[in-house]
Design a protein around this motif. Structure first.
Motif, mmCIF file in Angstrom:
data_model
loop_
_atom_site.group_PDB
_atom_site.id
_atom_site.type_symbol
_atom_site.label_atom_id
_atom_site.label_comp_id
_atom_site.label_asym_id
_atom_site.label_seq_id
_atom_site.Cartn_x
_atom_site.Cartn_y
_atom_site.Cartn_z
ATOM 1 N N GLN A 86 0.554 -1.397 -0.071
ATOM 2 C CA GLN A 86 0.303 -0.109 0.078
ATOM 3 C C GLN A 86 0.840 1.434 0.012
ATOM 4 O O GLN A 86 0.952 2.408 -0.798
ATOM 5 C CB GLN A 86 -1.164 -0.372 1.068
ATOM 6 N N ALA A 131 2.273 1.714 -3.518
ATOM 7 C CA ALA A 131 1.215 1.892 -4.355
ATOM 8 C C ALA A 131 1.100 3.672 -4.290
ATOM 9 O O ALA A 131 0.888 4.314 -4.638
ATOM 10 C CB ALA A 131 0.124 1.000 -4.285
ATOM 11 N N GLU A 132 0.695 3.793 -2.845
ATOM 12 C CA GLU A 132 0.696 5.673 -2.957
ATOM 13 C C GLU A 132 1.815 6.796 -3.115
ATOM 14 O O GLU A 132 1.732 7.402 -3.419
ATOM 15 C CB GLU A 132 0.537 5.419 -1.182
ATOM 16 N N GLY A 157 3.337 5.524 -6.017
ATOM 17 C CA GLY A 157 3.069 5.717 -7.212
ATOM 18 C C GLY A 157 4.058 4.568 -7.711
ATOM 19 O O GLY A 157 4.123 4.679 -8.928
ATOM 20 N N SER A 189 -5.407 -0.802 -6.817
ATOM 21 C CA SER A 189 -4.815 -0.628 -7.769
ATOM 22 C C SER A 189 -6.258 1.074 -8.200
ATOM 23 O O SER A 189 -6.157 2.373 -8.033
ATOM 24 C CB SER A 189 -5.241 -0.798 -9.224
ATOM 25 N N ARG A 207 -5.666 4.722 -7.038
ATOM 26 C CA ARG A 207 -4.043 5.418 -6.932
ATOM 27 C C ARG A 207 -3.456 5.710 -7.813
ATOM 28 O O ARG A 207 -1.917 6.098 -7.956
ATOM 29 C CB ARG A 207 -3.468 4.325 -5.400
#
Length: 95
Positions: A29, A32-33, A35, A56, A59
């Motif tokens: 997470q 993903a946050e 990028g 996904s 984000r």
């Protein structure tokens, strides 16, 4: 890594959980946050699909999955081949 700039080293801080599976989820997470596009590999295709969908959402990152037994001798080559076929360059490896 999508359209986001790489910042080099970054710190996540201590995870708010102790269960190893939740530590991985926390790490994914956080990536993903920031990028990072993700390529997730594990034996359980169903769990991977659910995790990929959750990561996904909202984000703007790409999440690909590969169901593979990572303890198998051929797994590293299979993972690299899959990553290459999907156009992934490995920036960060979480294991």
């Amino acid at each position: 890594m999508g359209e986001h700039e790489r910042t080099g080293v970054f710190r996540l801080g201590p995870p708010p959980v102790r269960d190893p599976q939740e530590v991985f989820r926390y790490t994914y997470q956080a990536l993903a946050e920031k990028g990072y596009d993700l390529l997730l590999a594990s034996r359980n295709a169903e769990k991977l699909a659910r995790l990929a969908e959750a990561l996904s959402k909202g984000r703007g990152v790409r999440v690909e999955t590969l169901a593979v037994d990572l303890t198998a001798p051929a797994a590293p080559e299979e993972l690299l081949s899959f990553a290459d076929s999907k156009g992934f360059a490995v920036d960060v490896l979480v294991c």
